[in-house]
Scaffold this motif. Structure first.
Motif, PDB file in Angstrom:
ATOM      1  N   GLU A 380       0.816  -1.216   0.000  1.00  0.00           N
ATOM      2  CA  GLU A 380       0.000   0.000   0.000  1.00  0.00           C
ATOM      3  C   GLU A 380       0.848   1.264   0.000  1.00  0.00           C
ATOM      4  O   GLU A 380       0.320   2.373   0.101  1.00  0.00           O
ATOM      5  N   GLY A 381       2.173   1.097  -0.089  1.00  0.00           N
ATOM      6  CA  GLY A 381       3.057   2.253  -0.140  1.00  0.00           C
ATOM      7  C   GLY A 381       3.440   2.806   1.215  1.00  0.00           C
ATOM      8  O   GLY A 381       4.111   3.841   1.307  1.00  0.00           O
ATOM      9  N   LYS A 382       3.031   2.107   2.293  1.00  0.00           N
ATOM     10  CA  LYS A 382       3.345   2.583   3.634  1.00  0.00           C
ATOM     11  C   LYS A 382       4.812   2.320   3.958  1.00  0.00           C
ATOM     12  O   LYS A 382       5.340   1.236   3.695  1.00  0.00           O
ATOM     13  N   TYR A 383       5.464   3.300   4.546  1.00  0.00           N
ATOM     14  CA  TYR A 383       6.882   3.191   4.894  1.00  0.00           C
ATOM     15  C   TYR A 383       7.079   2.119   5.969  1.00  0.00           C
ATOM     16  O   TYR A 383       6.447   2.129   7.016  1.00  0.00           O
ATOM     17  N   ARG A 384       7.987   1.154   5.704  1.00  0.00           N
ATOM     18  CA  ARG A 384       8.235   0.065   6.643  1.00  0.00           C
ATOM     19  C   ARG A 384       9.701  -0.053   7.045  1.00  0.00           C
ATOM     20  O   ARG A 384      10.087  -1.039   7.672  1.00  0.00           O
ATOM     21  N   GLY A 385      10.502   0.933   6.678  1.00  0.00           N
ATOM     22  CA  GLY A 385      11.890   0.922   7.128  1.00  0.00           C
ATOM     23  C   GLY A 385      12.896   1.134   6.015  1.00  0.00           C
ATOM     24  O   GLY A 385      12.562   1.631   4.932  1.00  0.00           O
ATOM     25  N   ILE A 386      14.137   0.739   6.293  1.00  0.00           N
ATOM     26  CA  ILE A 386      15.262   0.966   5.376  1.00  0.00           C
ATOM     27  C   ILE A 386      16.105  -0.301   5.278  1.00  0.00           C
ATOM     28  O   ILE A 386      16.335  -0.983   6.278  1.00  0.00           O
ATOM     29  N   ILE A 387      16.598  -0.579   4.075  1.00  0.00           N
ATOM     30  CA  ILE A 387      17.622  -1.598   3.887  1.00  0.00           C
ATOM     31  C   ILE A 387      18.921  -0.895   3.521  1.00  0.00           C
ATOM     32  O   ILE A 387      18.943  -0.052   2.607  1.00  0.00           O
ATOM     33  N   GLU A 388      19.993  -1.220   4.242  1.00  0.00           N
ATOM     34  CA  GLU A 388      21.329  -0.748   3.883  1.00  0.00           C
ATOM     35  C   GLU A 388      22.051  -1.901   3.185  1.00  0.00           C
ATOM     36  O   GLU A 388      22.109  -3.017   3.718  1.00  0.00           O
ATOM     37  N   VAL A 389      22.578  -1.651   2.002  1.00  0.00           N
ATOM     38  CA  VAL A 389      23.315  -2.657   1.234  1.00  0.00           C
ATOM     39  C   VAL A 389      24.707  -2.116   0.952  1.00  0.00           C
ATOM     40  O   VAL A 389      24.856  -1.039   0.360  1.00  0.00           O
ATOM     41  N   THR A 390      25.723  -2.858   1.382  1.00  0.00           N
ATOM     42  CA  THR A 390      27.109  -2.421   1.225  1.00  0.00           C
ATOM     43  C   THR A 390      27.888  -3.472   0.451  1.00  0.00           C
ATOM     44  O   THR A 390      27.755  -4.671   0.712  1.00  0.00           O
ATOM     45  N   GLN A 391      28.725  -3.005  -0.494  1.00  0.00           N
ATOM     46  CA  GLN A 391      29.452  -3.932  -1.354  1.00  0.00           C
ATOM     47  C   GLN A 391      30.812  -3.356  -1.727  1.00  0.00           C
ATOM     48  O   GLN A 391      30.940  -2.152  -1.965  1.00  0.00           O
ATOM     49  N   GLU A 392      31.826  -4.227  -1.802  1.00  0.00           N
ATOM     50  CA  GLU A 392      33.141  -3.819  -2.308  1.00  0.00           C
ATOM     51  C   GLU A 392      33.100  -3.970  -3.821  1.00  0.00           C
ATOM     52  O   GLU A 392      32.829  -5.051  -4.341  1.00  0.00           O
ATOM     53  N   ILE A 393      33.345  -2.871  -4.566  1.00  0.00           N
ATOM     54  CA  ILE A 393      33.082  -2.880  -6.012  1.00  0.00           C
ATOM     55  C   ILE A 393      34.327  -2.627  -6.863  1.00  0.00           C
ATOM     56  O   ILE A 393      34.197  -2.317  -8.047  1.00  0.00           O
ATOM     57  N   SER A 394      35.523  -2.760  -6.291  1.00  0.00           N
ATOM     58  CA  SER A 394      36.732  -2.515  -7.085  1.00  0.00           C
ATOM     59  C   SER A 394      36.769  -3.409  -8.324  1.00  0.00           C
ATOM     60  O   SER A 394      37.065  -2.954  -9.437  1.00  0.00           O
ATOM     61  N   GLU A 395      36.482  -4.698  -8.138  1.00  0.00           N
ATOM     62  CA  GLU A 395      36.514  -5.634  -9.268  1.00  0.00           C
ATOM     63  C   GLU A 395      35.424  -5.292 -10.283  1.00  0.00           C
ATOM     64  O   GLU A 395      35.661  -5.317 -11.498  1.00  0.00           O
ATOM     65  N   ILE A 396      34.241  -4.964  -9.798  1.00  0.00           N
ATOM     66  CA  ILE A 396      33.147  -4.613 -10.698  1.00  0.00           C
ATOM     67  C   ILE A 396      33.507  -3.377 -11.515  1.00  0.00           C
ATOM     68  O   ILE A 396      33.288  -3.320 -12.727  1.00  0.00           O
ATOM     69  N   LYS A 397      34.086  -2.377 -10.865  1.00  0.00           N
ATOM     70  CA  LYS A 397      34.425  -1.123 -11.533  1.00  0.00           C
ATOM     71  C   LYS A 397      35.496  -1.319 -12.604  1.00  0.00           C
ATOM     72  O   LYS A 397      35.557  -0.561 -13.586  1.00  0.00           O
TER      73      LYS A 397
END
Length: 408
Positions: A380-397
């Motif tokens: 319904e679009g109601k705010y239910r919080g936050i997800i923090e996602v952290t990644q090491e991206i040297s290889e991807i970059k």
């Protein structure tokens, strides 16, 4: 003067005396903030310095932080306040941490830190005398790299000790000031190490850096051992601290590592007839959900709509340390004071629907770290919080072109 003065009405004699001390400490602090010194106060109350007890300062700085005084001003204020009461605190009969506990292990590491500082002092002087000497430069850099390991103690305090304090002490906000000191030390050690890698050194700045490192590290050790740790032992149930040493070992003690049996890892076994969680696109057991989250190549932390940490994943290598002590912790208390305003802005923007995503990237320990925050909303679009996602991206970059064949 302040609405944080303690009212004397309906108090026991003990609390009444403590309230008097608290109000005088506030008066002293306001005078230092306004004039830069405490001469007038000390002239008026010449015997007060010897009347305080260590726990008074926990109450004092909690009150000052609740007034939203700029953290850098509180750092300077605290240095002046503790300079006045140094001898009183030093002579106070403190509670010793029991052997085999995390606080005991930290104090053992503090002894090793002091020995290392004693090595750095003459090495620094020799380098200043012969700055072109590569051997002296290399030796000093080696010692500073070793000193940097000590900052693991600050990570342990922030992730194991501080969350526990917040759950038990009404006046817990002094830890925000300690965290600010931690960050000051981290940044100065990092800058000092970087300075030695530079061809051109500002020796005035470098001398100040080393002086600050010595002062701040000794300062935090004194406040830990004379105020924080004794108060923890006096006020927290021993059972609450039982798992601290194991958590500290998992995060990595720097020098002194006690030899204790490693706790057995919990065994996760699926029940013979497990209940399945219907995810809409499939049904999974809780065990399968746990395994999926922990095998993703990212760190995940979930904060609910009440701003409380509810979950974090445990991949083989986490970028930012987490301990179970943060579960239920307000997310604002999980960040150093100088970045709390950013956290608050993100939360408010997600909560009011203005934004759904925030991204940051930083260089840390030779790696490129990508940090993303996503608003969590229900159907319904109601705010239910936050997800923090952290990644090491040297290889991807660094990826270029295409790879279509398996090379293993």
């Amino acid at each position: 003067m302040s609405n944080l003065l303690i009212n004397f009405t309906n108090m026991t004699e003990l609390n009444h005396t403590r309230a008097i001390r608290h109000n005088k400490l506030l008066e002293l602090s306001y005078q230092i903030l306004q004039t830069g010194n405490a001469r007038e106060f000390l002239t008026r109350y010449p015997d007060f310095v010897e009347q305080v007890v260590p726990s008074d300062f926990i109450l004092l700085f909690d009150a000052l932080i609740r007034q939203d005084i700029e953290i850098q001003k509180l750092i300077i204020l605290s240095n002046k306040v503790f300079n006045i009461f140094y001898q009183t605190l030093l002579s106070y009969n403190r509670i010793e941490p029991p052997a085999g506990t995390l606080l005991w292990a930290i104090e053992k590491n503090n002894q090793a830190m002091n020995e290392l500082l004693d090595e750095i002092r003459p090495a620094f002087r020799l380098f200043l005398h012969e700055p072109a000497n590569k051997t002296l430069r290399s030796n000093l850099q080696l010692l500073l790299n070793k000193l940097q390991l000590y900052t693991r103690i600050y990570t342990i305090k922030e992730n194991v000790i501080f969350p526990a304090i917040e759950k038990v002490w009404p006046e817990f906000r002094c830890v925000q000031l300690m965290w600010a000191f931690h960050d000051e030390i981290r940044s100065r050690i990092q800058e000092a190490i970087g300075t030695l890698s530079s061809d051109s050194i500002d020796f005035v700045r470098f001398n100040r850096l080393i002086g600050d490192i010595f002062f701040y590290m000794k300062t935090i050790q004194f406040r830990d051992e004379r105020i924080l740790f004794p108060e923890i032992i006096a006020t927290l149930e021993p059972k609450m601290m039982e798992g601290w040493l194991s958590e500290g070992l998992a995060l990595g003690l720097p020098y002194f590592i006690p030899d204790i049996p490693s706790p057995p890892k919990p065994e996760y076994r699926a029940e013979p007839s497990p209940d399945l969680a219907d995810l809409g696109t499939g049904k999974l057991t809780l065990e399968q959900i746990r395994l999926i989250f922990n095998h993703l190549p990212v760190d995940i932390t979930y904060v609910d709509e009440k701003d409380e940490v509810r979950y974090f994943s445990t991949p083989p290598r986490r970028i930012f340390p987490r301990t179970v002590g943060i579960i239920g912790r307000n997310v604002k208390n999980c960040h150093p004071p100088d970045s709390v305003h950013i956290v608050e802005k993100i939360i408010e923007s997600f909560r009011n629907g203005e934004k759904d995503k925030a991204s940051f990237w930083i260089h840390m320990r030779g790696e490129l770290i990508f940090i993303q925050y996503f608003a969590v909303r229900d159907e319904e679009g109601k705010y239910r919080g936050i997800i923090e996602v952290t990644q090491e991206i040297s290889e991807i970059k660094s990826l270029e072109g295409e790879k279509r064949l398996l090379d293993w």
